[in-house]
Design a protein around this motif. Structure first.
Motif, short mmCIF file in Angstrom:
data_model
loop_
_atom_site.label_atom_id
_atom_site.label_comp_id
_atom_site.label_asym_id
_atom_site.label_seq_id
_atom_site.Cartn_x
_atom_site.Cartn_y
_atom_site.Cartn_z
N LEU A 1 0.83 -1.21 0.00
CA LEU A 1 0.00 0.00 0.00
C LEU A 1 0.87 1.25 0.00
O LEU A 1 0.50 2.28 -0.55
CB LEU A 1 -0.93 0.00 1.21
CG LEU A 1 -1.98 -1.11 1.22
CD1 LEU A 1 -2.82 -1.04 2.49
CD2 LEU A 1 -2.88 -1.00 -0.01
N TRP A 2 2.03 1.14 0.61
CA TRP A 2 2.95 2.27 0.69
C TRP A 2 3.44 2.68 -0.70
O TRP A 2 3.89 3.80 -0.91
CB TRP A 2 4.14 1.87 1.57
CG TRP A 2 4.95 3.01 2.03
CD1 TRP A 2 4.55 4.06 2.80
CD2 TRP A 2 6.34 3.24 1.75
NE1 TRP A 2 5.60 4.91 3.02
CE2 TRP A 2 6.70 4.43 2.38
CE3 TRP A 2 7.30 2.52 1.02
CZ2 TRP A 2 7.98 4.95 2.31
CZ3 TRP A 2 8.57 3.04 0.95
CH2 TRP A 2 8.91 4.24 1.58
N ALA B 1 1.53 2.96 -3.30
CA ALA B 1 0.40 3.46 -4.11
C ALA B 1 0.75 4.73 -4.87
O ALA B 1 0.50 4.83 -6.07
CB ALA B 1 -0.81 3.70 -3.21
N LYS B 2 1.34 5.70 -4.19
CA LYS B 2 1.63 6.97 -4.86
C LYS B 2 2.63 6.82 -6.02
O LYS B 2 2.34 7.24 -7.14
CB LYS B 2 2.13 7.99 -3.83
CG LYS B 2 2.49 9.33 -4.42
CD LYS B 2 3.06 10.27 -3.38
CE LYS B 2 3.92 11.33 -4.03
NZ LYS B 2 4.59 12.18 -3.05
N GLN C 1 -4.31 4.40 -4.70
CA GLN C 1 -4.75 4.54 -3.30
C GLN C 1 -6.11 3.87 -3.10
O GLN C 1 -6.41 3.40 -2.00
CB GLN C 1 -4.85 6.02 -2.90
CG GLN C 1 -3.51 6.70 -2.71
CD GLN C 1 -3.02 7.39 -3.97
OE1 GLN C 1 -3.34 6.96 -5.07
NE2 GLN C 1 -2.23 8.43 -3.83
N SER D 1 2.97 15.75 -6.95
CA SER D 1 3.64 14.66 -6.22
C SER D 1 4.93 15.05 -5.51
O SER D 1 5.18 14.57 -4.40
CB SER D 1 3.91 13.49 -7.15
OG SER D 1 2.72 13.03 -7.70
N PHE E 1 3.53 10.62 1.59
CA PHE E 1 3.63 9.29 0.99
C PHE E 1 2.31 8.80 0.39
O PHE E 1 2.29 8.03 -0.54
CB PHE E 1 4.18 8.28 2.01
CG PHE E 1 3.11 7.67 2.88
CD1 PHE E 1 2.57 6.44 2.55
CD2 PHE E 1 2.65 8.32 4.01
CE1 PHE E 1 1.58 5.87 3.33
CE2 PHE E 1 1.67 7.77 4.79
CZ PHE E 1 1.13 6.54 4.45
N TRP E 2 1.18 9.28 0.91
CA TRP E 2 -0.11 8.83 0.40
C TRP E 2 -0.62 9.74 -0.72
O TRP E 2 -1.66 9.51 -1.30
CB TRP E 2 -1.11 8.74 1.56
CG TRP E 2 -2.34 7.95 1.28
CD1 TRP E 2 -3.63 8.42 1.24
CD2 TRP E 2 -2.44 6.54 0.98
NE1 TRP E 2 -4.51 7.41 0.95
CE2 TRP E 2 -3.82 6.25 0.77
CE3 TRP E 2 -1.52 5.51 0.84
CZ2 TRP E 2 -4.27 4.98 0.46
CZ3 TRP E 2 -1.97 4.24 0.52
CH2 TRP E 2 -3.33 3.98 0.34
N ARG F 1 -1.69 12.93 -0.61
CA ARG F 1 -2.86 13.78 -0.30
C ARG F 1 -2.61 15.22 -0.77
O ARG F 1 -1.54 15.78 -0.59
CB ARG F 1 -3.12 13.78 1.19
CG ARG F 1 -3.98 12.66 1.66
CD ARG F 1 -4.20 12.79 3.15
NE ARG F 1 -5.33 13.65 3.42
CZ ARG F 1 -6.54 13.17 3.68
NH1 ARG F 1 -6.74 11.88 3.72
NH2 ARG F 1 -7.54 13.98 3.92
#
Lengths: 318, 255
Positions: free
Chosen positions: A198-199, A201-202, A266, B102, B107-108, B110
């Motif tokens: 999941l880490w 995802a970006k 995500q 980015s 890291f996510w 947002r």
């Protein structure tokens, strides 16, 4: 899209979890299931010892295989890619069959490690044959060819060592039959790979835009590719070690999910785990209830759905 | 002097396309890289965007080797719009433009309020606001080019590297793009762009760099660079140089 799909997927998952506990060779009414978790209950063995661990296992294996598929499709940028298409599943299978036929008395607990080595070798073999900068089509075709090679090696081993064939044969079609708490506990440590996936995802979103843009946006493309494939190999190997190569799940689940929730990782990665879990729970439910008490391997059910889907994809991508 | 190359050779599969180039990019200008097909202009641009690693020599950003700088930090300084882009599946226009943020997000990935302001602004500047909720895969080539440009602009870097940004665009959008580049330039950005069209380069750019067979033949203002002799030598073209009646810049007319 995503906000509408998620509750439906969660409901479907919950429904299938309950259905998998209720139905089988004998049906247990819904209200008796909770009682079945109590020691001494008439349904204790069926529910707690047999159906519950198997259901949880199907859910986890489905989720992990789908996640592995999404990671591979993410970095290879090809909807045709998945661990089974790239030969990683069959590499794990070959190593495991080798282990089972030549060391029939060996401890079954080593099977995940053996499968992992097999899939790592298969992945390295693919990497070595195709190199870093090869086209995705070359990668997919080489992977399919290697998978066929491993499959024929498996057949050869089983012809040479017919005495140990039963165990291997059952395992090879991808089955959840007879899997219980032991197998579940073998799988649990591998769940640690999920947060790492999941880490990613970006950066997976950005590699989707092509290497040039990804690098320009600050992503180390080759490192990301290596990390994603390594996690995918680990997830696949641990699942294959326990249930055998359940075909097409890693291909179909991420693809369906992309249609449902779009391509942002995500959302895509968690959703594909839900879809994978749903598909395998459904496959195992059908496999157990289609002609009880005879059970079909879940891998046959996924192949019946997955193979035409793969062909359709192949035709569509010309 | 922010971006420079020193004895830079770069290419593919051990074959140098750009050969021992020493170049200092003049800051605060719109710079065009010109030259015939295969001259190495795109390769040079990619080397300056650290997509390609040098076979020999170095690219420097603010005096430091480009490949020694943390990639996220560099992504806040240099942005590249590649010549061709894959068509991402299941991605909306607004999501793609947001990916440009980015280098600044966690890291996510947002997006915060400041990010959103920049995203909205760039979508407006490139005229794609009304496409926001469409899938990128459903757009025409020219629309897609503008969406990618907006994504690159959302990266909000002082230096902008563009590889043939006007390809696939109709004429009115090409003109709009060149005006947008000037607007961004006046806000302080340095823009380096590979262009096919010599007249477009002469009209809208401050500094032309002309390449042939991996080497820089000449560079300077459009007036000093564009000569009959050069066109013959570099493009094997018999052409006359006239003054553009409107912009008063030099213009070549093929004989």
């Amino acid at each position: 899209m995503a906000t509408r799909s998620l509750p439906i997927l969660l409901l479907a998952l919950l429904g299938l979890l309950i259905a998998n506990l209720m139905f089988g060779a004998v049906s247990i009414p819904f209200k008796s299931i909770l009682e079945g978790f109590q020691v001494g209950n008439a349904n204790y063995f069926t529910v707690h010892e047999y159906r519950f661990p198997r259901t949880i296992l199907a859910m986890l294996v489905g989720a992990m295989m789908a996640l592995a598929g999404a990671l591979v499709q993410g970095v290879i940028r090809n909807p045709l890619a998945s661990p089974d298409v790239l030969g990683v599943s069959h590499g794990a299978g070959l190593a495991a069959v080798f282990y089972m036929t030549f060391f029939p008395d060996a401890d079954i607990r080593w099977l995940p490690a053996v499968a992992l080595i097999g899939s790592l070798i298969a992945a390295l073999m693919l990497w070595w044959l195709c190199g870093q900068h090869s086209s995705t089509i070359k990668l997919a075709i080489t992977g399919v060819a290697l998978a066929a090679l491993y499959a024929s090696c498996i057949d050869f081993l089983m012809l040479v060592k017919p005495l140990e064939i039963n165990n291997a044969l059952l395992w090879l079609t991808g089955s959840l039959w007879g899997r219980g708490w032991n197998q579940l506990s073998m799988l649990l440590p591998w769940l640690l790979l999920i947060p790492f996936a999941l880490w990613l995802a970006k950066p997976l979103n950005l590699i989707h835009l092509g290497d040039d843009s990804a690098i320009s946006l600050g992503i180390k493309a080759n490192k990301l590719r290596l990390a994603s494939l390594a996690i995918a190999v680990g997830l696949t190997a641990s699942c294959v070690a326990i249930c055998g190569p359940i075909g097409f799940l890693g291909l179909v689940a991420p693809h369906l999910t992309r249609k449902l929730v779009g391509g942002r990782h995500q959302i895509l990665l968690p959703s594909t785990m839900l879809v994978g879990a749903i598909l395998l729970l459904l496959a195992d439910l059908v496999a157990r209830t289609i002609d009880p008490p005879i059970e079909l391997p879940a891998g046959i059910m996924t192949a019946i759905i997955g193979a035409p889907y793969f062909l359709w994809l192949l035709l569509r991508t010309k | 002097m922010s971006l420079s190359t020193h004895n830079l050779s770069v290419g593919y599969h051990d074959k140098a396309i750009v050969k021992q180039v020493d170049l200092t990019i003049p800051e605060g200008k719109i710079i065009a890289l010109l030259g015939p097909n295969g001259c190495g202009k795109s390769t040079l641009l990619k080397a300056m965007a650290r997509i390609l690693s040098p076979m020999e020599g170095q690219v420097h950003w603010q005096g430091k080797n480009l490949h020694g700088i943390a990639s996220k930090k560099l992504a806040q300084q240099l942005a590249l719009l590649p010549q061709t882009q894959p068509i991402p599946e299941g991605i909306k226009v607004k999501d793609l433009v947001a990916y440009g943020r980015s280098p600044y997000t966690g890291f996510w990935g947002r997006i915060n309020k400041d990010d959103q302001v920049i995203i909205d602004k760039m979508m407006e500047e490139t005229g794609i606001t009304e496409l926001a909720d469409q899938l990128v895969s459903e757009l025409s080539g020219g629309q897609r080019q503008r969406v990618w440009l907006a994504m690159t602009l959302a990266q909000d870097t002082p230096y902008l590297l563009l590889d043939e940004p006007t390809t696939y665009m109709d004429l009115s959008h090409q003109v709009e793009l060149m005006h947008l580049l000037r607007k961004l330039n006046l806000q302080g950005k340095t823009i380096i762009t590979v262009l096919h069209d010599i007249n477009q380069a002469a009209r809208y750019c401050d500094h032309l760099i002309v390449m042939k067979q991996g080497e820089i033949i000449t560079q300077g203002s459009p007036e000093s660079v564009l000569t009959q002799k050069l066109l013959k030598k570099v493009f094997s073209l018999d052409a006359q140089i006239h003054q553009d009646p409107i912009a008063k810049t030099p213009m070549c007319v093929v004989e």
